[in-house]
Design a protein around this motif. Sequence first.
Motif, PDB file in Angstrom:
ATOM      1  N   LYS A  31      31.516  49.615  46.243  1.00  0.00           N
ATOM      2  CA  LYS A  31      31.392  48.261  45.679  1.00  0.00           C
ATOM      3  C   LYS A  31      31.958  47.957  44.079  1.00  0.00           C
ATOM      4  O   LYS A  31      31.662  49.107  43.494  1.00  0.00           O
ATOM      5  CB  LYS A  31      30.063  47.517  45.899  1.00  0.00           C
ATOM      6  N   ASP A  53      39.902  49.959  41.750  1.00  0.00           N
ATOM      7  CA  ASP A  53      40.273  49.294  42.961  1.00  0.00           C
ATOM      8  C   ASP A  53      39.863  50.292  44.221  1.00  0.00           C
ATOM      9  O   ASP A  53      39.650  51.369  44.011  1.00  0.00           O
ATOM     10  CB  ASP A  53      41.649  48.961  43.009  1.00  0.00           C
ATOM     11  N   ASN A  99      27.368  33.567  42.787  1.00  0.00           N
ATOM     12  CA  ASN A  99      27.991  32.387  42.129  1.00  0.00           C
ATOM     13  C   ASN A  99      27.110  31.886  40.727  1.00  0.00           C
ATOM     14  O   ASN A  99      25.861  31.368  41.298  1.00  0.00           O
ATOM     15  CB  ASN A  99      28.129  31.321  43.150  1.00  0.00           C
ATOM     16  N   ARG A 120      37.275  40.218  40.159  1.00  0.00           N
ATOM     17  CA  ARG A 120      37.880  39.844  41.371  1.00  0.00           C
ATOM     18  C   ARG A 120      36.704  39.270  42.579  1.00  0.00           C
ATOM     19  O   ARG A 120      36.769  38.366  43.126  1.00  0.00           O
ATOM     20  CB  ARG A 120      38.493  40.876  42.221  1.00  0.00           C
ATOM     21  N   ALA A 121      35.593  40.224  42.338  1.00  0.00           N
ATOM     22  CA  ALA A 121      34.529  39.855  43.351  1.00  0.00           C
ATOM     23  C   ALA A 121      33.755  38.672  42.904  1.00  0.00           C
ATOM     24  O   ALA A 121      33.379  37.806  43.481  1.00  0.00           O
ATOM     25  CB  ALA A 121      33.642  41.114  43.199  1.00  0.00           C
ATOM     26  N   ARG A 123      34.992  36.000  41.453  1.00  0.00           N
ATOM     27  CA  ARG A 123      35.895  34.622  41.770  1.00  0.00           C
ATOM     28  C   ARG A 123      35.812  34.813  43.219  1.00  0.00           C
ATOM     29  O   ARG A 123      35.653  33.419  43.729  1.00  0.00           O
ATOM     30  CB  ARG A 123      37.294  35.111  41.477  1.00  0.00           C
ATOM     31  N   GLU A 124      35.743  35.729  44.091  1.00  0.00           N
ATOM     32  CA  GLU A 124      35.735  35.582  45.478  1.00  0.00           C
ATOM     33  C   GLU A 124      34.433  34.856  45.901  1.00  0.00           C
ATOM     34  O   GLU A 124      34.056  34.222  46.637  1.00  0.00           O
ATOM     35  CB  GLU A 124      35.884  36.968  46.300  1.00  0.00           C
ATOM     36  N   ALA A 125      33.381  35.027  44.699  1.00  0.00           N
ATOM     37  CA  ALA A 125      32.091  34.619  45.280  1.00  0.00           C
ATOM     38  C   ALA A 125      31.917  32.996  44.535  1.00  0.00           C
ATOM     39  O   ALA A 125      30.796  32.490  44.671  1.00  0.00           O
ATOM     40  CB  ALA A 125      31.059  35.496  44.254  1.00  0.00           C
ATOM     41  N   GLY A 126      33.128  32.490  44.162  1.00  0.00           N
ATOM     42  CA  GLY A 126      33.158  31.171  43.841  1.00  0.00           C
ATOM     43  C   GLY A 126      32.755  30.786  42.369  1.00  0.00           C
ATOM     44  O   GLY A 126      32.950  29.780  41.885  1.00  0.00           O
ATOM     45  N   VAL A 150      43.444  37.852  39.303  1.00  0.00           N
ATOM     46  CA  VAL A 150      41.911  37.541  39.738  1.00  0.00           C
ATOM     47  C   VAL A 150      41.323  36.960  38.937  1.00  0.00           C
ATOM     48  O   VAL A 150      39.825  36.721  39.049  1.00  0.00           O
ATOM     49  CB  VAL A 150      41.135  38.770  40.172  1.00  0.00           C
ATOM     50  N   SER A 151      42.020  36.026  37.825  1.00  0.00           N
ATOM     51  CA  SER A 151      41.129  35.418  36.855  1.00  0.00           C
ATOM     52  C   SER A 151      41.566  33.826  37.165  1.00  0.00           C
ATOM     53  O   SER A 151      42.811  33.740  37.325  1.00  0.00           O
ATOM     54  CB  SER A 151      41.426  35.917  35.657  1.00  0.00           C
ATOM     55  N   ASP A 152      40.704  32.719  36.682  1.00  0.00           N
ATOM     56  CA  ASP A 152      41.187  31.386  36.510  1.00  0.00           C
ATOM     57  C   ASP A 152      41.973  31.273  35.203  1.00  0.00           C
ATOM     58  O   ASP A 152      42.929  30.381  35.163  1.00  0.00           O
ATOM     59  CB  ASP A 152      40.090  30.549  36.522  1.00  0.00           C
TER      60      ASP A 152
END
Lengths: 281, 467
Positions: A31, A53, A99, A120-121, A123-126, A150-152
């Motif tokens: 993880k 990764d 989040n 990345r994780a 971002r995936e979590a919101g 993977v970033s806003d």
Amino acid sequence: MHLYQVVKRRQLAPAIVLFEVEAPRVAAKVKPGQFVIVRMDEKSERIPLTVMDFNRERGTITIVVQDVGYSSCMINNLQEGSSFLDFVGPLGVPSDIENYGTVVCMGGGLGIAPIYPIARALREAGNHVISILGARTADLLILREEMAAVSDEVVIVTDDGSLGTKGYHSTGLDQILAQGHKVEVIWAIGPMVMMRAVARYTKTLGIKTIVSMNPIMVDGTGMCGACRVKVGEETKFACVDGPEFDGHLVDFELAMQRLAFYKDEENRAKAHGACGQEGGH
Amino acid sequence: MALKIPRHEMPCQEPAVRAHNFDEVALGYTEEMAVEEAKRCLQCKKPTCRSGCPVEVLIPDFIKQVAEGDFLAAAVTLKEKNSLPAICGRVCPQETQCESRCILGKKGEPVAIGRLERFVADYEIKFGESHGEKPAPTGKKVAIIGGGPSGLACAGDLAKSGHGVTVFEALHVAGGVLMYGIPQFRLPKEIVQTEINNLKEMGVEIRTNEVVGKITSVDELMASGGYDAVFIGTGAGLPYFMGIPGENLLGVYSANEFLTRTNLMKGYKFPEYATPIKVGKKVAVLGAGNVAMDGARTALRLGAEEVSIVYRRSREEMPARAEEAHHAEEEGINFRLLTNPVALHGDEKGWVKSMTCLRYELGEPDASGRRSPVPIPGSEFELEVDTVVVAIGQGPNPLVTKSTPGLELNRRGNIVADPETLATSKAGVFAGGDIVTGAATVILAMGAGKKAAASINAYLNGENRSH
Ligand SMILES: Cc1cc2nc3c(=O)[nH]c(=O)nc-3n(C[C@H](O)[C@H](O)[C@H](O)COP(=O)(O)OP(=O)(O)OC[C@H]3O[C@@H](n4cnc5c(N)ncnc54)[C@H](O)[C@@H]3O)c2cc1C
Ligand SMILES: Cc1cc2nc3c(=O)[nH]c(=O)nc-3n(C[C@H](O)[C@H](O)[C@H](O)COP(=O)(O)OP(=O)(O)OC[C@H]3O[C@@H](n4cnc5c(N)ncnc54)[C@H](O)[C@@H]3O)c2cc1C
Ligand code: SF4
Ligand code: SF4
Ligand code: FES
């Protein structure tokens, strides 16, 4: 027996190499925030490296290695098709991904590699993920495209101003805060001096800051105590209690001192092994 | 007649020579010495020696075979109860176990049971033939977590019964403390690896580099890994520190780190082997057990000029094997007894440079029956040191226990197991060795592994002995 074969090698910067390595059992479990320990051959040290990764389908783990001395130089000389003798992992406690709202992921120099899977994780979590990437100079700023994906938002800072804003991670953070973002948590990974500076600054701002410690390690399972770090009043073993800790509580001075434990021997190893002679390249 | 033959000393490297090399200190009996020593045994009808051995080795029986010169038969007899005789012969605290109960010890010196055991096992390694015959497979699978003496013994017996056995070991080699802790000069690593190769020949699969609790878990092994039973033998690998100021200074090691760098990683061959080990001129080792003796003697061999054992009780209470304390003393280790540090001090760069110690005296016996050490007020003094090795004990590593819900632990974090069957609170899960008892001995760990193998066998055959 096991073959931890290098399936891809990519030079990211003058002394920084990315390796994708076959290690299906590790890949199935790892993880973000965790690390592996590798050995090249019977005579090698056990070298801890953060996972940058992973690909569960292909069964691979990607690591990014900076040549700072004998063993890291030896690793960076590995070519596609060659193998590691040992590849242990996943080790350490995974990052606490949830989040939070808006989070800032700071990567300094090589530290951009370990921050990548965390960003990345998150971002995936919101989360709204803003990454601040820093390096001494433009040439050393690795993984820009990967981080952008993977970033806003991405902010780049360099010490010499050769790319992005001239300044440090704190300069980048000031910009973000000036835009009105309410930052809930910061992850800061990079050289000890960078993490110390960030943690000092964010303490004054009252923003929770997580750092990833990289003390000298041997086993990585809590057996030797080489990796002890002082966090608040407690002594922790970074390999099993960390490597991530609350940056506002870490004793960085002690951590920096402890990294110098084997300075003389490291120089002897280099002289003996004739790898990593050139230093900073 | 027998009483008149004095106990045979075992040839050793000279102290002045061995203090500077990592070769084995004790050289072992010759065939003649072994036969002569074996002849001292009275072949007692009721051999008290056996009751002193935790696994009840058939002592008079194997000694008789040695006296008759049938060394390979003696090895078979030994292995009936002890799967690792080459190791136990070297590291058992015989003076408190088998030899303490030998009848000859009442009036003179006991039979050198340990040295004979070592001789027989070494002879077998050299001249014996491997008994590679594999039993018919039962189709059952057992996972062993931890490749120390408990796990290896358990694996060996289970493989003999025809079960499929996989050992999961966190480090890059199996052997546990036998590989990373006990030094080469006391237990050559080649011997440990010979035992492990024998297991592999019997079909045991050894998966190194797999940390259970991280890459897999007990529940997962049983649910999707296809294992019908699990044995946990993860040892007591968590180093304790004293909790005094200055313990994180540079130059302060846990004994585990100091010994692991030297033994497992072969730091004594640095830079040929890449793992460094650093030792200064004035070394203090805290504690007086086997671990402390190993740390002190290793420091000496790495080039330290002055090495002290610092211990708060007296010589009599020292938990180390008598032979090790004796060898350490011969090699020139100082024993600073009735002394304990209260603080460590460093220089401006963070290197340890001295230690404030208190002197102690022995007071009334405590709960353990040992006279308890009492600090003498105002007795503080400074001891100059540049390396400190902390060897005050180890606890259970929580990686496996924390990741296994439903496993009952005691308040120290050791696994609770039925003393007869070694079954834990979880069905199909057994545990033994230091993870159950706390730091103990190789022979107890090995014995536990064998006992657990018998229970696991019964469990797999449907005899519900486990609960
Ligand atoms: C949890 C963890 C994760 C890590 N992740 C990465 C990674 O993803 N990529 C990467 O390139 N490196 C990583 N490191 C650091 C890497 O392990 C070291 O750079 C390496 O061990 C140095 O070995 P060497 O023989 O090349 O250099 P040496 O000659 O041993 O050391 C050169 C210099 O590097 C520093 N150093 C020594 N050991 C360490 C160490 N363990 N950590 C940090 N600095 C050290 C010292 O200041 C030393 O003077 C990580 C370390 C840890 C503990
Ligand atoms: C320096 C030293 C000297 C000693 N000297 C003597 C002596 O002279 N005589 C004597 O009788 N006893 C001695 N002992 C004690 C003896 O070695 C131990 O009692 C014995 O080794 C315990 O065996 P074990 O199988 O329970 O555990 P260990 O030998 O500790 O083996 C446990 C194994 O499990 C592995 N492991 C741990 N966690 C995990 C995990 N999560 N996943 C996978 N694997 C894991 C470890 O890496 C290790 O290989 C000494 C101990 C030390 C440290
Ligand atoms: S195993 Fe140990 S205690 Fe038992 S007989 Fe052998 S040396 Fe003695
Ligand atoms: S007690 Fe001593 S003399 Fe008697 S059988 Fe045992 S070893 Fe021999
Ligand atoms: S590396 Fe040995 S305890 Fe952490």
